[in-house]
Design an enzyme around this catalytic site. Structure first.
Site, PDB file in Angstrom:
ATOM      1  N   SER A 133       0.843  -1.192   0.000  1.00  0.00           N
ATOM      2  CA  SER A 133       0.000   0.000   0.000  1.00  0.00           C
ATOM      3  C   SER A 133       0.877   1.239   0.000  1.00  0.00           C
ATOM      4  CB  SER A 133      -0.906   0.001   1.241  1.00  0.00           C
ATOM      5  OG  SER A 133      -1.576   1.230   1.393  1.00  0.00           O
ATOM      6  N   TYR A 192      -2.172  -0.314  10.462  1.00  0.00           N
ATOM      7  CA  TYR A 192      -2.161  -0.697   9.043  1.00  0.00           C
ATOM      8  C   TYR A 192      -0.879  -0.206   8.367  1.00  0.00           C
ATOM      9  CZ  TYR A 192      -3.798  -1.224   4.219  1.00  0.00           C
ATOM     10  OH  TYR A 192      -3.919  -1.589   2.900  1.00  0.00           O
TER      11      TYR A 192
END
Length: 335
Positions: free
Chosen positions: A202, A215
């Site tokens: 990501s 995250y």
């Protein structure tokens, strides 16, 4: 009895040592000059190659006959990747914690032309289960040659509001699962000096995002792990095992429902089909890094050279402090 060394003998030996030292120093200087020249020449070549590839894309490699394993294949990007691989003559191995999702993916990929499809219920956060299912895949299908670590979860909560159990689960799925799948399938790739490791990470693994502490940390770790293993492969001469690290901005798969972007032309919420197409393209051309959208290359490069206060100012301008304000995605949604 040997005679004691006289002053003349000592001077002679000292002179010899000085000559040897100067010779070695000269060799080192020569090596330094040669290696520096090599770096300069190759830097020019690689930059020219990159410019040429902007206009003349590299030829796609043939993946017919490859065994492709996709984690998190029951929905989202995992399902789309399986569909994109379906007509390419590969054997597909689907992993997910959602049996119904995998069955639906299996049906869809067969409609798209896949003739060899296998799916297995597997919780990638459980090391023993990963190893057990991996052994089953090796027995029933064969050695995986393209491994796509795609499964992921997001809590979407501020750090102090996130339960310890969810933080641990985030790391188990987004990071540690990559360790176990690599351990299971990389030996066969290195033995054959052939394969491809794909990490769906990501852009949040390259730059911190307010409200995504666990995250971001898990994706930073996944990227660091993938980069380090890639260097190990090169250092040991296993250059036939390729690696691709994918770092997209938020994708409209449901995982980040409610997330917004202040400037959609600059940082758009990405279309899943577009992302899947770009990932397939990156795999087929052995692209090492894929950042989406393209503006992320500029943003990440800028982050590394500007003062920290200016970085915060630009982050506020881009809306990075408010991406998660309206988050309502599902905690255990698989990418």
């Amino acid at each position: 009895m040997l005679p004691l060394a006289g002053p003349r003998f000592i001077r002679c030996q000292t002179h010899r040592l000085q000559v040897i030292y100067k010779s070695l120093l000269g060799i080192r200087r020569m090596n330094f000059l040669m290696e520096t020249l090599q770096v300069i020449v190759m830097s020019i070549y690689y930059n020219m190659e990159a410019v040429v590839r902007l206009f003349i894309p590299p030829k796609n490699k043939n993946v017919t006959g490859e065994i492709v394993l996709i984690t998190g294949a029951g929905s989202g990007i995992g399902r789309l990747l399986a569909e994109k691989f379906a007509p390419l003559g590969v054997s597909l191995v689907l992993w997910d914690i959602n049996q119904e999702g995998m069955e639906e993916t299996s049906r869809l990929v067969q409609e798209k032309g896949a003739t060899k499809v296998h799916y297995y219920l597997c919780d990638c956060s459980d090391k023993s289960e990963v190893y057990r299912v991996a052994d089953k895949v090796k027995r029933e299908v064969g050695d995986v040659s393209i491994l796509i670590n795609n499964a992921g979860i997001v809590t979407g909560r501020k750090f102090m509001d996130a339960p310890d159990s969810l933080i641990e689960k985030t790391f188990e799925v987004n990071t540690m699962a990559h360790f176990w799948t690599y351990k299971a399938f990389l030996p066969a790739m290195t033995a054959n000096n052939h394969g491809h490791l794909v990490s769906i990470a990501s852009s949040a693994g390259l730059i911190g995002v307010n409200g995504l502490a666990d995250y971001c940390a898990s994706k930073f770790a996944a990227i660091g792990f993938a980069e380090s293993v890639a260097l190990e492969l090169l250092a040991t001469g296993k250059d036939g095992v390729k690696t691709t690290i994918v770092c997209p901005f938020f994708i409209n798969t449901g995982m980040f429902d409610g997330c917004n972007t202040k400037w959609p032309l600059l940082l758009p919420i990405l279309d899943p089909d577009y992302v899947a197409n770009k990932i397939i393209e990156a795999i087929l051309t052995d692209q090492v890094y894929l950042l989406l959208p393209r503006t992320m290359y500029f943003i990440i490069g800028l982050k590394n050279i500007i003062p920290a206060k200016l970085g915060i100012l630009l982050g506020m301008y881009l809306g990075a402090f408010n991406f998660m304000d309206a988050f309502k995605g599902r905690v255990k949604k698989v990418e």
